[in-house]
Design an enzyme around this catalytic site. Structure first.
Site: not given
Ligand code: NAD
Length: 283
Positions: A179, A166
């Protein structure tokens, strides 16, 4: 040397953790459109199956959804067994399961005074268990799937992994201390594993998304009633040279590139996808 293009993605088997999430679901469809057979893993099994069905319907490429906990090796091994039966060995892994918790987030940006009230809103008021939970999900939740699914890549003699770091790993954001530190650990682990597995032709890279508008953060970035930018949303835009939030679609191409033969000599990097946020000092 063979001409490089994205055609080598076609027919490959890709495991995507967190595939039921905002980024995961759209990424699965993008890759399936390029012929990648997707195994969509998520703790929310119903959502994983729903995404797999949609991907199949929209793209015509086979996809499977499997309830999996990335924090349990046994659960990952069961998923691997199911994938072997359905598709065979795994060529690619995308570690997108991850996230934050209010328990790892301080209420205050700065510690202003040592009053009981201000201390409670600061790092001193955080429950260490909240910190641990966020670390575990992002760091162990990246390492464990990598240990399970790169075994296939060892057998195949090649493979590629893309982790989700991130922007907060590179430029720690206020309030989200757990985080930021956990994602910094993901970036560091990406480098470490890239070196460790380099001689086995397994490449490990990461993406570091900046600011994207999704359902879970929409009302942190915009005022719910007026639709205007919130103070935090405004600060982000002021510090993003391109002057806007990203669209999830802008992550897909980078992930596909890092998986493909186009990136055959790239390993151990974390690519910021941030409209210039990381490059900008604010002056
Ligand atoms: P999100 O919360 O929409 O999706 C995360 C998914 O992971 C969910 O469907 C959840 O059910 C699943 N999950 C959680 N715990 C789990 C476990 N123990 N085993 C299996 N699955 C599990 O998040 P997102 O926005 O799609 O983000 C995806 C990745 O990108 C994450 O690692 C997040 O930290 C990173 N990220 C997101 C953003 C953003 O703006 N959305 C920015 C930077 C980084």
């Amino acid at each position: 040397m063979k001409p490089l293009n994205f055609d080598d993605l076609k027919g490959k088997v890709c495991v995507l953790t967190g595939g039921g999430g905002a980024i995961g679901a759209s990424l699965a469809e993008f890759l399936a459109r390029r012929g990648v057979r997707m195994a969509i893993l998520d703790l929310n099994g119903a959502r994983a199956e729903e995404v797999a069905k949609q991907v199949k319907r929209e793209t015509g490429t086979p996809a499977v959804g499997i309830k999996t906990n990335v924090l349990e090796k046994e659960s990952l091994e069961q998923a691997a067994e199911a994938i072997h039966k359905e598709f065979g060995k795994v060529d690619f892994l995308i570690n997108a399961a991850g996230g934050n918790s209010p328990k790892g987030t301080t209420e205050a940006e700065f510690l202003e005074s040592v009053s009981e009230q201000d201390l409670e809103k600061s790092i001193y008021g955080l429950d260490i268990e909240g910190f641990r939970w966020v670390f575990d999900l992002n760091l162990s939740g990246t390492l464990l799937p990598t240990l399970v699914f790169t075994r296939d890549m060892l057998d195949l003699g090649s493979g590629a992994v893309v982790n989700f770091s991130s922007m907060s790993a590179l430029r720690p954001l206020t309030r989200v201390g757990a985080y930021s530190a956990a994602k910094a650990a993901v970036t560091n682990l990406t480098e470490w594993l890239a070196v460790h597995l380099a001689k086995k032709n397994i490449r490990i890279n990461a993406v570091a998304p900046g600011f994207f508008v999704g359902e879970q953060n929409r009302f942190l970035l915009f005022d719910e009633k007026t639709g205007e930018l919130s103070p935090r949303g405004n600060k982000i835009i002021m510090n993003t040279p391109m002057g806007r939030f990203g669209d999830y679609g802008e992550i897909h191409g980078t992930v596909a590139f890092l998986l493909s033969g186009m990136a055959s000599f790239i390993t151990g990097v974390t690519v910021p996808i941030d409209g210039g946020f990381n490059a900008y000092s604010g002056v």
